[in-house]
Design an enzyme around this catalytic site. Sequence first.
Site, PDB file in Angstrom:
ATOM      1  CB  ALA A   1     -11.544   2.674   5.532  1.00 38.42           C
ATOM      2  CG  ASP A   2     -11.119  -1.569   8.761  1.00 36.75           C
ATOM      3  OD1 ASP A   2     -11.562  -1.642   9.911  1.00 36.75           O
ATOM      4  OD2 ASP A   2     -11.855  -1.513   7.751  1.00 36.75           O
ATOM      5  CG  PHE A   3      -6.873  -3.251   4.819  1.00 36.63           C
ATOM      6  CD1 PHE A   3      -7.230  -3.771   6.059  1.00 36.63           C
ATOM      7  CD2 PHE A   3      -7.293  -3.932   3.686  1.00 36.63           C
ATOM      8  CE1 PHE A   3      -8.001  -4.927   6.160  1.00 36.63           C
ATOM      9  CE2 PHE A   3      -8.051  -5.089   3.773  1.00 36.63           C
ATOM     10  CZ  PHE A   3      -8.415  -5.581   5.012  1.00 36.63           C
TER      11      PHE A   3
ATOM     12  CG  HIS B   1     -11.400  -7.092   8.057  1.00 35.41           C
ATOM     13  ND1 HIS B   1     -10.412  -7.528   8.903  1.00 35.41           N
ATOM     14  CD2 HIS B   1     -10.991  -7.448   6.815  1.00 35.41           C
ATOM     15  CE1 HIS B   1      -9.453  -8.121   8.204  1.00 35.41           C
ATOM     16  NE2 HIS B   1      -9.775  -8.083   6.933  1.00 35.41           N
TER      17      HIS B   1
ATOM     18  CD  GLU C   1      -1.731  -2.398   1.502  1.00 36.46           C
ATOM     19  OE1 GLU C   1      -0.599  -2.575   2.004  1.00 36.46           O
ATOM     20  OE2 GLU C   1      -2.560  -3.325   1.359  1.00 36.46           O
TER      21      GLU C   1
HETATM   22  C1  LIG Z   1      -2.654  -4.314   4.723  1.00 33.20           C
HETATM   23  C2  LIG Z   1      -3.694  -5.166   4.080  1.00 33.20           C
HETATM   24  N1  LIG Z   1      -3.926  -5.017   2.754  1.00 33.20           N
HETATM   25  C3  LIG Z   1      -4.846  -5.778   2.147  1.00 33.20           C
HETATM   26  C4  LIG Z   1      -5.549  -6.713   2.846  1.00 33.20           C
HETATM   27  C5  LIG Z   1      -6.598  -7.549   2.138  1.00 33.20           C
HETATM   28  N2  LIG Z   1      -6.143  -8.923   1.962  1.00 33.20           N
HETATM   29  C6  LIG Z   1      -6.463  -9.882   2.852  1.00 33.20           C
HETATM   30  S1  LIG Z   1      -5.792 -11.345   2.470  1.00 33.20           S
HETATM   31  C7  LIG Z   1      -5.077 -10.728   1.076  1.00 33.20           C
HETATM   32  C8  LIG Z   1      -4.251 -11.613   0.208  1.00 33.20           C
HETATM   33  C9  LIG Z   1      -3.183 -12.277   0.978  1.00 33.20           C
HETATM   34  O1  LIG Z   1      -2.477 -13.136   0.167  1.00 33.20           O
HETATM   35  P1  LIG Z   1      -1.353 -14.033   0.766  1.00 33.20           P
HETATM   36  O2  LIG Z   1      -0.471 -13.212   1.658  1.00 33.20           O
HETATM   37  O3  LIG Z   1      -0.696 -14.741  -0.343  1.00 33.20           O
HETATM   38  O4  LIG Z   1      -2.100 -15.037   1.728  1.00 33.20           O
HETATM   39  P2  LIG Z   1      -3.231 -16.089   1.381  1.00 33.20           P
HETATM   40  O5  LIG Z   1      -4.540 -15.377   1.505  1.00 33.20           O
HETATM   41  O6  LIG Z   1      -2.979 -16.610   0.031  1.00 33.20           O
HETATM   42  O7  LIG Z   1      -3.112 -17.131   2.437  1.00 33.20           O
HETATM   43  C10 LIG Z   1      -5.381  -9.372   0.929  1.00 33.20           C
HETATM   44  C11 LIG Z   1      -4.935  -8.531  -0.186  1.00 33.20           C
HETATM   45  C12 LIG Z   1      -5.304  -6.821   4.228  1.00 33.20           C
HETATM   46  N3  LIG Z   1      -5.963  -7.710   5.000  1.00 33.20           N
HETATM   47  N4  LIG Z   1      -4.362  -6.058   4.813  1.00 33.20           N
END
Ligand SMILES: Cc1ncc(C[n+]2csc(CCOP(=O)(O)OP(=O)(O)O)c2C)c(N)n1
Lengths: 342, 348
Positions: free
Chosen positions: A92-94, A137, A68
Site C-alpha cells: 500500500a505504501d507504493f 514498506h 502504477e
Molecule cells: C513504486 C514502486 N512500485 C513497486 C515497487 C516494488 N519493487 C521493488 S524492487 C522492484 C523491481 C525493480 O526492478 P529494477 O528497477 O530492474 O531493479 P532491480 O531490483 O533489478 O535492481 C519492484 C517492482 C516499489 N518498491 N516501488
Amino acid sequence: MSESEGVVDRELTMSRAMVESIAHEMRENEEVFYMGEDVADYGGIFDSTQGLLDEFGRDRIMDVPISETAYLGAAVGAAQEGMRPIAELMFADFFGVAMDQIYNQLAKNTYMSGGNVNVPLVLTAAVGGTYNDAAQHSQTLYGTFAHVPGLKLVVPSTAYDAKGLMHNAIRDDDPVMYLFHKRLMGIGWMPAPDGPKTPVPETDYTIPFGSADVKREGDDVTVVTLGLHVHRALDAAESLAAEGIDAEVVDLRSLVPLDTETVLESVRKTGRLVVVDEDYRSFGVTGEIIARVADRDLDALDAVERVAVPDVPIPYARPMENEVIPDADDIEERVRAVLSAE
Amino acid sequence: MVSVGKMRELYADMVTARYYEERLQEEYLEGKQPAFDISAGPIPGELHLAAGQEAAAAGVCHHLRPDDTVTAPHRPHHVAIAKGVDLKRMTAEIFGRKTGLGKGKGGHMHLFDPDVNFACSGIIAEGCPPAAGAALAAKKRNEDAVAVAFLGEGAIDQGAFLESLNFASVHDLPVVFVVEDNDWAISMPKERVTDVEDGSDRAAGFDMPGVRVDRDDALAVYEAAGEAVGRARDRNGPTLLEVQVHRRMGHFMGDPQAYRSDEDEEAALARDSIDRLESELRDHGVDDDGLAGIREDAEARVEEAIAWAKEQPQPAPEDAHDDVFVNPPSGVTTDEPEFELAEVNGDE
Ligand SMILES: Cc1ncc(C[n+]2csc(CCOP(=O)(O)OP(=O)(O)O)c2C)c(N)n1
C-alpha cells in the site's frame, strides 16, 4: 462468536482463501481479470495470486511494467467500460506514485458523472509492519484511503472473512480497496499468528461490507480494531480474562462502509471503548470511531482510550518498531486504563 | 586508456562490495534458519543484494567527488561503497544500531550519508527527481557539482524517471541517470517490460545523449561515465547511461526464483565483471599476490565494519519518537497522554 466457527473442517490460509474466491469469480465472469506487479509467474509476492496463472493464462493474470499510474489508471478505464479488473500493487505504501488515478479518478468519477459512470474495480495491496522493513514498506494507511469519499475499504483478518469479502468486492459495482495484512497471509517466510487460518467453505459466499464481526464477546470493555490487530486484541483479551476482565473484540472488517451500529451496541453494553489501529494515530481510524460513538450516544461512554502508531513513520530497528506498533501488551494496558478511569 | 592505478581502485571497490554482501548474507541468514523468517535474526526486513552489479557502481562513482550527489534505489550497497559512504556507520544502520547512519531508523534501503551526499529510497525511480533537484541546486549556485541517479531497468517505465529526464533536459541540469540493467525486475524479464531493447534509446525522446555499455565491464563503464559526468560538470547537460549488469541472486534474500530458468542464472554467474577486471589487471602485470593483496585489504575493511557494527548499542525504544522533525513543535509529543473522558465531560 465468529461466523466462521464450526462451518467446515477444511482450514485455509488467508491467501488461499482470497485466491479461491478470485478463481471462482474469474470462472463465473469473463470480464474479471487480474493485473499487477509479479502476480503471474511469481504468484504475488505475498501469495495473493498463487496458481492463478496456470488456470487463467497471461491474458487474464497480467504482469505489468512498474508503471502504477498506467496500470492502475488502465484498470479504472477498463472498469468504466464495464469490465471487472482486480489491480494489485504489492505494498500500500507504493500507491503514492499513482495517487491521482486513485483519489481523483477512481474515487470521484462516479460522483462527478452524477452516477452515470461507475467503476467496478478492486484494488488490492498488502499493508502493515512487524517485520522491520522500515517506513516505506510498513504502513497500513487505512485512514488515508478511508478519508477520500468514493472508495470502499475492506480489511480482512481471517481466511473466512477474506474469502467472503473478496467475493463481495469483485461483485460490487463500486471501487473497493481490499487491504490485506502481510502477517496474516500465511506465507512461508513471514509466520502468521494462529488466528487467521480458519475453516473456509468451498462454496462461494459473501460477507456484506459494513458488517462488523464480534470476534469475542465480553461484558467489561469493547475493543474495536481490524486486520492484524484483531489477533493482538484477542490475545490481550485472553490474558485479561485471567485477571477477571472480560473484553469484547469487534472486528470492523470494513472501514467504508463502517458498521457504527455494532460498535455502539457493544459500547452500550460495556460502557468502555478502546480503539486499536496499526495506522498513525492522528486524523485516523481511532479518532473516527470515537467520534462516531460520541456523536451518536455520548452517554453510553464511560471511558475511551486509543492505541495506534504515535504519529511517527515506522522505524526500522526492532526495539523502535516494537515501540510504535501496538502489541497485545499495549492493548492490555489501555484496557486496564479505561477500566480504572471511573 | 584507464591507468593501472585506477583499475586497481575500481577492483578494490568491486571486491569490497562483493565481499561485503557475502558477509551480509551470512549475517542475514543467522537466526532465520531452518524455516526462513524474514523478521528473525540480527538483520531483519528485506535485504536486496547487488552481486553482479559492482561494475556499474565503481565505474560511475569513481568520477564523483564527495560534494556530488548520488541517489540510489532499493539495492544500494555497491553504490554506497563506491561513493565513499561511511562503511562502519552504514553497516551499523543495516544492523539497526543507534550509531548507524540513520540511528537505526532507515535500514538497508534507506541509507543517508550527507557527508558524501548519498541518499536512497525503496520506492521505484523516486530517487530521480531529487537527483535532478541536487543538480538544479548546483546550477543555481554556480557550483560544478553534479548529481547521479541510479535505477534499475525495471524502473525506466516509471513516471518519476521519465518526467525527470524531461525536466533535466529542459533545464540543462548537470545530472546523469544511470540505469543498471540486470535483466530482471523481481520476476519480470526485461523483454516483458519494454519493447525497446536499449533503455538508452529513450534519451532521444528528451533530446539528451543516451549511451549503453552492453558488457559487464568496469573499464567500459568508467570510460562512458567519464564522458557523461564530464559533460554534466562542464555544464553541457544531462546524460542517460545504461549499463548491462547481472543479477547473480534472487531479487531479495529468500526469493526462491521459481520464475527463473537455471540457464539464465548460470549465464549470469558466468558473466562476472570481477573476473573480467581481474584478467585485465593480470594483462597489465598485476599478479596473484597483487590481486590477493587488494582482496585481503577489502576483506579486512569489511570485517572491521561488521565487527564494529555488531558492538554498537541498540536504539532505545523511546528513540522512535525523535527525528520526525528537526524542529519539533514545542509542547507536542508524539505519545501525548490520553485524555480522560470523565474530565472532558466534567461529570465527575
Ligand atoms: C513504486 C514502486 N512500485 C513497486 C515497487 C516494488 N519493487 C521493488 S524492487 C522492484 C523491481 C525493480 O526492478 P529494477 O528497477 O530492474 O531493479 P532491480 O531490483 O533489478 O535492481 C519492484 C517492482 C516499489 N518498491 N516501488
